[in-house]
Design a protein around this motif. Structure first.
Motif, PDB file in Angstrom:
ATOM      1  N   THR A 192       0.893  -1.174  -0.082  1.00 47.90           N
ATOM      2  CA  THR A 192      -0.032   0.019   0.026  1.00 47.90           C
ATOM      3  C   THR A 192       0.732   1.087   0.015  1.00 47.90           C
ATOM      4  OG1 THR A 192      -1.978  -1.051   1.255  1.00 47.90           O
ATOM      5  CG2 THR A 192      -1.657   1.270   1.280  1.00 47.90           C
TER       6      THR A 192
ATOM      7  N   ILE B 280       1.226   3.865  -3.146  1.00 45.82           N
ATOM      8  CA  ILE B 280       1.120   5.629  -2.742  1.00 45.82           C
ATOM      9  C   ILE B 280       2.169   6.227  -3.434  1.00 45.82           C
ATOM     10  CG2 ILE B 280       0.633   7.125  -1.183  1.00 45.82           C
ATOM     11  CD1 ILE B 280      -2.010   6.065  -1.937  1.00 45.82           C
TER      12      ILE B 280
ATOM     13  N   ARG C  55       2.472   9.336  -6.313  1.00 41.50           N
ATOM     14  CA  ARG C  55       2.366  10.543  -5.255  1.00 41.50           C
ATOM     15  C   ARG C  55       2.338  11.955  -6.142  1.00 41.50           C
ATOM     16  NH1 ARG C  55       5.938  14.311  -3.976  1.00 41.50           N
ATOM     17  NH2 ARG C  55       5.597  15.531  -2.128  1.00 41.50           N
TER      18      ARG C  55
ATOM     19  N   ILE D 203      -1.412  12.022  -7.312  1.00 39.03           N
ATOM     20  CA  ILE D 203      -2.389  12.364  -6.093  1.00 39.03           C
ATOM     21  C   ILE D 203      -2.069  13.757  -5.484  1.00 39.03           C
ATOM     22  CG2 ILE D 203      -2.729  11.283  -3.924  1.00 39.03           C
ATOM     23  CD1 ILE D 203      -1.822   8.573  -4.619  1.00 39.03           C
TER      24      ILE D 203
ATOM     25  N   LYS E 165      -4.167   5.725   7.487  1.00 42.89           N
ATOM     26  CA  LYS E 165      -4.536   6.979   6.455  1.00 42.89           C
ATOM     27  C   LYS E 165      -3.645   8.414   6.842  1.00 42.89           C
ATOM     28  CE  LYS E 165      -8.165  10.101   5.725  1.00 42.89           C
ATOM     29  NZ  LYS E 165      -9.655  10.628   5.831  1.00 42.89           N
TER      30      LYS E 165
ATOM     31  N   LEU F 214      -0.148   7.515   5.480  1.00 45.09           N
ATOM     32  CA  LEU F 214      -0.379   7.789   3.955  1.00 45.09           C
ATOM     33  C   LEU F 214      -0.291   9.358   3.511  1.00 45.09           C
ATOM     34  CD1 LEU F 214      -2.959   5.260   2.991  1.00 45.09           C
ATOM     35  CD2 LEU F 214      -0.655   5.050   2.270  1.00 45.09           C
TER      36      LEU F 214
ATOM     37  N   ILE G 190       2.132  11.389   1.158  1.00 41.84           N
ATOM     38  CA  ILE G 190       1.719  11.909  -0.110  1.00 41.84           C
ATOM     39  C   ILE G 190       2.415  13.628   0.064  1.00 41.84           C
ATOM     40  CG2 ILE G 190      -0.170  13.068  -1.199  1.00 41.84           C
ATOM     41  CD1 ILE G 190      -1.963  10.604  -0.284  1.00 41.84           C
TER      42      ILE G 190
END
Length: 286
Positions: A87, A91, A95, A98, A156, A159, A163
């Motif tokens: 995961t 991400i 990146r 996103i 989250k 993450l 990001i």
């Protein structure tokens, strides 16, 4: 997937990351892909359809790699660590794409894309439920809802740090770190005299909220109507109003003026605000 469609998605992903979804035009995507604007529409009906195809393509690739982890001869804990690592890796890989969308708040939440994210959220909850039970056993059942929320919340938050690239840390150590934190949470809750915040009934309500029924579909709205009937309390005006709304949902075509009239009957009642919002958004589009 056709090679040309794959190329369009690759070029679109680059442009979306560079310029944002709204500023990247179909003409630019087509030119970068070496095709005409007209040819673009032979593959994708709109830019939103293209974006959804990109999201689904990346998710499918992620699920294929996750399935490979599941097939390995590993303990549940080792599989969970590898799944978290995958995961974080995905991400990190995407990146730039996103961060551009977040910065511009550019993701268009039409019905199809909203359905997509809602379904992925539902799957995510069940995935955490499965992993927590097979790692810690049925003993965690009383606190299962709380543990799912806590685990998802931690994941989250980290993450978001990846990001935004706001804090430098050793990402390779993160999955093991989070697993050991979960170990401490589980042991602490089992030894405590605390009562669960999220009860079994709450979990059932959550699964109902994250139902696989497509958000905004007729089936979804009919379910909302049935739930709303519980609050009618033999109020004949409300009962008749809900009956008319149900009949209209089942008719073809739907008569929007009739829907508006019925919604007006419900507006004085706060308990029907969710139902009113759903009809405004998905039927009247107001």
């Amino acid at each position: 997937m056709k090679e040309k469609e794959r190329m369009i998605m690759e070029e679109a992903t680059k442009l979306f990351a560079e310029k944002g979804f709204r500023d990247a035009s179909i003409q630019e995507i087509a030119a970068a892909s070496g095709i005409s604007k007209g040819a673009f529409y032979l593959h994708f009906k709109s830019k939103e359809v293209l974006l959804l195809s990109i999201l689904e393509h990346h998710h499918q690739a992620f699920e294929e790699r996750a399935a490979q982890i599941e097939r390995k001869d590993l303990s549940p804990r080792e599989k969970f660590v590898q799944w978290m690592d995958l995961t974080f890796d995905e991400i990190t890989k995407h990146r730039e794409f996103i961060i551009t969308q977040i910065r511009e708040q550019a993701l268009p939440f039409n019905k199809e894309i909203e359905n997509y994210f809602r379904e992925k959220e539902r799957v995510s909850y069940f995935k955490f439920e499965k992993n927590l039970i097979r790692m810690y056993g049925e003993d965690v059942q009383p606190f299962l809802g709380d543990l799912i929320v806590l685990a998802k919340g931690m994941l989250k938050s980290y993450l978001e740090l990846i990001i935004l690239d706001a804090i430098r840390f050793d990402r390779q150590q993160l999955p093991v770190f989070l697993l050991e934190v979960m170990d401490s949470l589980v042991e602490g809750l089992k030894k405590s005299s605390l009562s669960p915040i999220i009860t079994e009934n709450s979990i059932n309500d959550l699964w109902k909220t994250l139902r696989s029924t497509r958000l905004g579909s007729t089936e979804y709205l009919l379910e909302m109507l049935q739930e709303s009937r519980k609050n009618a309390h033999d109020n004949e005006e409300i009962t008749v109003t809900l009956d008319v709304l149900e009949d209209e949902l089942k008719s073809d075509p739907i008569r929007k003026p009739v829907i508006k009239g019925m919604i007006a009957n419900l507006e004085p009642y706060e308990t029907y605000s969710g139902l009113i919002d759903a009809f405004n958004r998905y039927v009247l589009q107001e």
